[in-house]
Write a protein that holds these residues in place. Structure first.
Motif, short mmCIF file in Angstrom:
data_model
loop_
_atom_site.label_atom_id
_atom_site.label_comp_id
_atom_site.label_asym_id
_atom_site.label_seq_id
_atom_site.Cartn_x
_atom_site.Cartn_y
_atom_site.Cartn_z
N VAL A 231 33.87 24.34 18.65
CA VAL A 231 33.90 24.69 17.23
C VAL A 231 35.14 25.56 16.95
O VAL A 231 35.86 25.33 15.98
N LEU A 232 35.40 26.52 17.82
CA LEU A 232 36.59 27.35 17.65
C LEU A 232 37.86 26.53 17.75
O LEU A 232 38.81 26.73 16.98
N ASP A 233 37.89 25.58 18.69
CA ASP A 233 39.07 24.71 18.84
C ASP A 233 39.31 23.88 17.58
O ASP A 233 40.45 23.72 17.15
N VAL A 234 38.23 23.34 17.00
CA VAL A 234 38.36 22.54 15.79
C VAL A 234 38.98 23.38 14.67
O VAL A 234 39.91 22.94 13.99
N LEU A 235 38.48 24.59 14.49
CA LEU A 235 39.03 25.46 13.44
C LEU A 235 40.46 25.88 13.74
O LEU A 235 41.29 25.97 12.84
N ASP A 236 40.75 26.13 15.01
CA ASP A 236 42.09 26.55 15.41
C ASP A 236 43.12 25.46 15.15
O ASP A 236 44.27 25.74 14.80
N GLU A 237 42.72 24.21 15.32
CA GLU A 237 43.65 23.09 15.15
C GLU A 237 43.74 22.59 13.71
O GLU A 237 44.62 21.79 13.39
N ALA A 238 42.88 23.08 12.83
CA ALA A 238 42.87 22.62 11.44
C ALA A 238 44.04 23.23 10.67
O ALA A 238 44.43 24.38 10.89
N ASP A 239 44.57 22.44 9.74
CA ASP A 239 45.67 22.91 8.90
C ASP A 239 45.20 23.82 7.77
O ASP A 239 45.99 24.56 7.19
N SER A 240 43.92 23.74 7.44
CA SER A 240 43.36 24.54 6.36
C SER A 240 41.89 24.80 6.69
O SER A 240 41.33 24.16 7.58
N PRO A 241 41.25 25.73 5.98
CA PRO A 241 39.83 26.00 6.26
C PRO A 241 38.97 24.74 6.11
O PRO A 241 39.25 23.87 5.28
#
Length: 94
Positions: A41-51
């Motif tokens: 879950v942290l990785d997904v958020l870290d790799e996202a361009d926006s919230p």
């Protein structure tokens, strides 16, 4: 009603040899241990361009993981809310 979106907060992360990820909001913690899909879950958020909304995080997890339980979206939404309380992620209301 506007859906809450999340982005990774300012955190320190360390992966232990057993695969558990220790994470803490900077500068005052608390320190928490994440295992299972938590680090992903942290990785997904870290790799996202926006919230991202909880539904978007869940969709990414469903793309990459087999055997996600029914109701995974509700579980992810609850987990993100817990991480927000710890300061690990930031809740953003657009």
């Amino acid at each position: 009603m506007t859906a809450v979106r999340y982005r990774l907060g300012r955190v320190a992360r360390e992966t232990a040899p057993d695969g558990v990820v220790w994470v803490a909001a900077i500068p005052h913690g608390p320190i928490s241990a994440l295992d299972g899909v938590g680090p992903l879950v942290l990785d997904v958020l870290d790799e996202a361009d926006s919230p991202l909304g909880a539904d978007e995080v869940t969709a990414v997890l469903l793309e990459h993981l087999e055997g996600m339980p029914d109701g995974a979206g509700e579980l992810v939404a609850g987990f993100l809310a817990q991480l927000a309380e710890l300061g690990v992620v930031e809740a953003v209301v657009p």
